[in-house]
Scaffold this active site. Structure first.
Site, PDB file in Angstrom:
ATOM      1  N   GLU A 111       0.833  -1.218   0.000  1.00  0.00           N
ATOM      2  CA  GLU A 111       0.000   0.000   0.000  1.00  0.00           C
ATOM      3  C   GLU A 111       0.854   1.250   0.000  1.00  0.00           C
ATOM      4  O   GLU A 111       0.862   1.999   0.977  1.00  0.00           O
ATOM      5  CB  GLU A 111      -0.836   0.041   1.282  1.00  0.00           C
ATOM      6  CG  GLU A 111      -1.828  -1.061   1.429  1.00  0.00           C
ATOM      7  CD  GLU A 111      -2.321  -1.171   2.865  1.00  0.00           C
ATOM      8  OE1 GLU A 111      -1.679  -0.627   3.782  1.00  0.00           O
ATOM      9  OE2 GLU A 111      -3.347  -1.802   3.071  1.00  0.00           O
ATOM     10  N   PRO A 112       1.596   1.527  -1.053  1.00  0.00           N
ATOM     11  CA  PRO A 112       2.399   2.747  -1.066  1.00  0.00           C
ATOM     12  C   PRO A 112       1.538   3.988  -1.271  1.00  0.00           C
ATOM     13  O   PRO A 112       0.595   3.969  -2.069  1.00  0.00           O
ATOM     14  CB  PRO A 112       3.337   2.543  -2.254  1.00  0.00           C
ATOM     15  CG  PRO A 112       2.623   1.582  -3.144  1.00  0.00           C
ATOM     16  CD  PRO A 112       1.727   0.741  -2.286  1.00  0.00           C
ATOM     17  N   ARG A 148       2.976   7.747  -0.177  1.00  0.00           N
ATOM     18  CA  ARG A 148       3.978   8.796  -0.396  1.00  0.00           C
ATOM     19  C   ARG A 148       4.848   8.527  -1.627  1.00  0.00           C
ATOM     20  O   ARG A 148       5.113   9.436  -2.416  1.00  0.00           O
ATOM     21  CB  ARG A 148       4.878   8.861   0.843  1.00  0.00           C
ATOM     22  CG  ARG A 148       5.814  10.048   0.913  1.00  0.00           C
ATOM     23  CD  ARG A 148       6.847   9.851   2.027  1.00  0.00           C
ATOM     24  NE  ARG A 148       6.257   9.485   3.289  1.00  0.00           N
ATOM     25  CZ  ARG A 148       5.774  10.338   4.195  1.00  0.00           C
ATOM     26  NH1 ARG A 148       5.855  11.631   3.982  1.00  0.00           N
ATOM     27  NH2 ARG A 148       5.248   9.892   5.323  1.00  0.00           N
ATOM     28  N   ARG A 206       3.155  19.806   7.286  1.00  0.00           N
ATOM     29  CA  ARG A 206       4.196  18.842   7.677  1.00  0.00           C
ATOM     30  C   ARG A 206       5.387  19.467   8.410  1.00  0.00           C
ATOM     31  O   ARG A 206       5.868  18.901   9.391  1.00  0.00           O
ATOM     32  CB  ARG A 206       4.647  18.018   6.468  1.00  0.00           C
ATOM     33  CG  ARG A 206       3.490  17.198   5.856  1.00  0.00           C
ATOM     34  CD  ARG A 206       3.935  16.183   4.818  1.00  0.00           C
ATOM     35  NE  ARG A 206       4.631  15.075   5.434  1.00  0.00           N
ATOM     36  CZ  ARG A 206       5.942  14.931   5.427  1.00  0.00           C
ATOM     37  NH1 ARG A 206       6.714  15.810   4.798  1.00  0.00           N
ATOM     38  NH2 ARG A 206       6.492  13.900   6.036  1.00  0.00           N
ATOM     39  N   TYR A 215       5.879  17.796  11.882  1.00  0.00           N
ATOM     40  CA  TYR A 215       6.971  16.822  11.997  1.00  0.00           C
ATOM     41  C   TYR A 215       8.353  17.450  11.855  1.00  0.00           C
ATOM     42  O   TYR A 215       9.331  16.724  11.719  1.00  0.00           O
ATOM     43  CB  TYR A 215       6.870  15.759  10.898  1.00  0.00           C
ATOM     44  CG  TYR A 215       5.508  15.190  10.620  1.00  0.00           C
ATOM     45  CD1 TYR A 215       4.825  14.449  11.583  1.00  0.00           C
ATOM     46  CD2 TYR A 215       4.905  15.363   9.375  1.00  0.00           C
ATOM     47  CE1 TYR A 215       3.582  13.906  11.306  1.00  0.00           C
ATOM     48  CE2 TYR A 215       3.660  14.822   9.092  1.00  0.00           C
ATOM     49  CZ  TYR A 215       3.004  14.100  10.063  1.00  0.00           C
ATOM     50  OH  TYR A 215       1.773  13.563   9.785  1.00  0.00           O
ATOM     51  N   CYS A 233      -1.456  32.957  11.641  1.00  0.00           N
ATOM     52  CA  CYS A 233      -1.090  33.585  12.915  1.00  0.00           C
ATOM     53  C   CYS A 233      -0.510  32.546  13.857  1.00  0.00           C
ATOM     54  O   CYS A 233      -1.131  32.170  14.852  1.00  0.00           O
ATOM     55  CB  CYS A 233      -2.325  34.234  13.522  1.00  0.00           C
ATOM     56  SG  CYS A 233      -2.831  35.660  12.600  1.00  0.00           S
ATOM     57  N   GLU A 234       0.632  32.038  13.503  1.00  0.00           N
ATOM     58  CA  GLU A 234       1.338  31.007  14.271  1.00  0.00           C
ATOM     59  C   GLU A 234       2.821  31.217  14.028  1.00  0.00           C
ATOM     60  O   GLU A 234       3.256  31.198  12.867  1.00  0.00           O
ATOM     61  CB  GLU A 234       1.019  29.592  13.744  1.00  0.00           C
ATOM     62  CG  GLU A 234      -0.371  29.121  13.907  1.00  0.00           C
ATOM     63  CD  GLU A 234      -0.669  28.526  15.267  1.00  0.00           C
ATOM     64  OE1 GLU A 234       0.270  28.164  16.003  1.00  0.00           O
ATOM     65  OE2 GLU A 234      -1.854  28.464  15.592  1.00  0.00           O
TER      66      GLU A 234
HETATM   67  C1  LIG Z   1      -2.069   1.149   6.930  1.00  0.00           C
HETATM   68  C2  LIG Z   1      -1.295   2.064   6.063  1.00  0.00           C
HETATM   69  N1  LIG Z   1      -1.042   1.695   4.798  1.00  0.00           N
HETATM   70  C3  LIG Z   1      -0.362   2.501   3.952  1.00  0.00           C
HETATM   71  C4  LIG Z   1       0.133   3.714   4.362  1.00  0.00           C
HETATM   72  C5  LIG Z   1       0.879   4.545   3.378  1.00  0.00           C
HETATM   73  O1  LIG Z   1       2.142   4.837   3.804  1.00  0.00           O
HETATM   74  P1  LIG Z   1       3.162   5.649   2.896  1.00  0.00           P
HETATM   75  O2  LIG Z   1       2.491   6.857   2.420  1.00  0.00           O
HETATM   76  O3  LIG Z   1       4.279   5.917   3.819  1.00  0.00           O
HETATM   77  O4  LIG Z   1       3.548   4.739   1.786  1.00  0.00           O
HETATM   78  C6  LIG Z   1      -0.081   4.128   5.678  1.00  0.00           C
HETATM   79  C7  LIG Z   1       0.500   5.380   6.200  1.00  0.00           C
HETATM   80  O5  LIG Z   1       1.533   5.355   6.838  1.00  0.00           O
HETATM   81  C8  LIG Z   1      -0.830   3.292   6.553  1.00  0.00           C
HETATM   82  O6  LIG Z   1      -1.080   3.661   7.798  1.00  0.00           O
HETATM   83  N1  LIG Z   2       0.831  12.142   7.390  1.00  0.00           N
HETATM   84  C1  LIG Z   2       2.162  11.631   7.569  1.00  0.00           C
HETATM   85  C2  LIG Z   2       2.272  10.190   7.328  1.00  0.00           C
HETATM   86  C3  LIG Z   2       1.226   9.371   7.967  1.00  0.00           C
HETATM   87  C4  LIG Z   2       1.005   8.201   7.123  1.00  0.00           C
HETATM   88  C5  LIG Z   2      -0.302   7.526   7.372  1.00  0.00           C
HETATM   89  N2  LIG Z   2      -0.219   6.436   8.301  1.00  0.00           N
HETATM   90  C6  LIG Z   2       3.172  12.429   6.774  1.00  0.00           C
HETATM   91  O1  LIG Z   2       2.878  13.432   6.248  1.00  0.00           O
HETATM   92  O2  LIG Z   2       4.295  12.106   6.691  1.00  0.00           O
END
Ligand SMILES: Cc1ncc(COP(=O)(O)O)c(C=O)c1O
Ligand SMILES: N[C@@H](CCCC[NH3+])C(=O)O
Length: 443
Positions: free
Chosen positions: A290-291, A293, A330, A334, A361-362
């Site tokens: 499940e990619p 990002r 982000r 993070y 305003c942060e």
């Molecule tokens: C269950 C699950 N699958 C897939 C992803 C997708 O992760 P990424 O975007 O790091 O590939 C996430 C987010 O971390 C997730 O929580």
């Molecule tokens: N939202 C996060 C990652 C969370 C992925 C979902 N579990 C980010 O921007 O890096």
């Protein structure tokens, strides 16, 4: 700024993406603007599909739509042969509205509501990733009520917690997600699920984290999931057809990041599956991933217009843009790092070090600290790269700032895929109660 995908500097000294000059994109769509390099998204999808085909294992690549979920992206994922991971009724609705085949949708989440489960059962989606005992019982009851039998995976925590640069092999019991292998709850869940008449237990799911660069965490997860699968086979005579290893493959945001190629991640995982299951299983399980990002992250660039600036002699110069943490939370969440450049004067030499601030305003609303740029003026265009994942998806209306438009660019053509919010959108859900509206000052 590193130029990803089709990004390049054109002879006019402008940043160009997908053959589209960013100056023209600003004129057409305004800023802030999310620009998605369609060819790069497609390339990433194909890299996954090809790497899995090369492995010889049966597979599904499900795009984790949480990274960037809009109807056009669902269509694109479908066209490229991917499945889709959704985690809410909103993502499910988006996918179904886009005509994504329900049988290729996987439904995740640690607190799916009864309404969400019903919606997904009625839509006849391909698989539920069941997270906990409450959901297991609820899904069985709802499926029985509707006379349906649904496919499920059980989400397990294999005791591998991956961080960007390290992994810790314990502590997973303390996670809000999934059935723990170590404390026996995963085993109990398999027992329950395999006795549930309206649930078809396909296998297990494990996701160890996000923005991971090393393969060892994934390999360790495969080994633990395999050891557990063998235990289940011996004790319960249950054989899993599917092992889903989640997402988490890292990408390059800045020069500090050293991601592997998609093919390297996939090879590490599929090799680990082959060696861990070989001999013990009648045939190797189907591998799902499940990619999120790594499909859309580096394909996104956000374009801003520079507004005000403030120089604090001997300290720093702040340069403010017309977006910020509302379109990219982000850095604030993070401390994520990004690269940027002046899109309208890409060939000019760097002359000053500035810090890019947003308009909220942060004090924490900063996009990039200490960025080297040519002398910056109001009206310049700032491009920030690698904003395709978890930017639009996590954008907010804080300070009642309108969410930007999103365009797909390819071969010199740009297409709007999300309209810029209007001021009317901002108040669209507001209601003034009658008793307040009656007051004379109201128009
Ligand atoms: C269950 C699950 N699958 C897939 C992803 C997708 O992760 P990424 O975007 O790091 O590939 C996430 C987010 O971390 C997730 O929580
Ligand atoms: N939202 C996060 C990652 C969370 C992925 C979902 N579990 C980010 O921007 O890096």
């Amino acid at each position: 700024m590193y130029l990803h995908g089709t990004s390049k500097i054109n002879p006019k000294g402008h940043l160009e993406i997908g053959g589209c000059d960013t100056i023209e994109l600003k004129q057409t769509y305004g800023t802030p603007l999310y620009i998605m390099d369609e060819a790069l998204i497609r390339q990433r999808c194909r890299e996954y599909m090809e790497a899995f085909r090369a492995s010889g294992l049966p597979f599904q690549v499900a795009y984790a739509s949480k990274a960037f979920c809009v109807m056009a992206m669902c269509r694109l994922a479908e066209e490229e042969g991917l499945s889709l991971d959704v985690v809410s009724e909103g993502e499910l609705y988006t996918a179904l509205e886009a005509g994504f085949p329900a049988q290729r949708i996987h439904f995740h989440g640690n607190n799916k509501t009864p309404e969400e489960l019903e919606m997904a059962i009625e839509a006849n989606i391909g698989c539920f990733v069941v997270d906990n005992f409450v959901e297991l019982a609820m899904l069985q009851a709802l499926a029985a009520e509707k006379g349906a039998t649904v496919n499920i995976l059980l989400r397990v925590t294999p005791g591998v917690e991956a961080h960007t640069h390290e992994y810790i092999s314990t502590g997973q019991t303390d996670s809000k997600f999934g059935f723990d292998i170590g404390n026996g709850s995963a085993f109990e869940a398999v027992e329950q699920a395999s006795q549930s008449l309206n649930l078809r237990l396909l296998g297990l799911h494990s996701h160890i984290g996000s923005q991971i660069f090393e393969v060892e965490g994934f390999q360790m997860a495969v080994e633990r999931v395999a050891a557990f699968s063998l235990q289940v086979k011996e004790k319960l005579n249950v054989i899993f057809k599917v092992i889903n290893l989640g997402g988490g493959f890292g990408i390059r945001y800045t020069a500090e990041d050293a991601p592997l190629q998609v093919s390297e991640y996939v090879k590490a995982i599929t090799d680990a599956v082959k060696s861990s299951f070989a001999g013990a299983y009648p045939q190797l399980p189907e591998i799902w991933v499940e990619p999120g990002r790594s499909i859309v992250g580096d394909a996104g660039t956000t374009l801003y217009t520079v507004g005000t600036s403030k120089n604090i002699p001997g300290v720093r110069k702040y340069v403010a843009v017309d977006g910020g943490m509302t379109d990219n939370p982000r850095p604030a969440l993070y401390e994520s790092k990004y690269e940027g450049m002046l899109a309208n004067r890409a060939l000019d030499a760097a002359e000053e070090t500035v810090s890019i601030a947003g308009k909220c305003c942060e004090s924490g609303d900063m996009l990039i600290w200490d960025l080297e740029l040519p002398k910056v003026n109001s009206g310049d265009l700032l491009a920030v790269s690698c904003t395709g994942a978890y930017n639009y998806a996590m954008a907010s209306n804080y300070n009642r700032i309108r969410r930007p438009a999103v365009v797909f660019v390819q071969n010199g053509q740009s297409d709007l895929v999300v309209k810029r919010e209007t001021l009317q959108d901002i108040t669209a859900c507001d209601v003034i109660p009658e008793r307040i509206a009656k007051q004379p000052s109201y128009k």
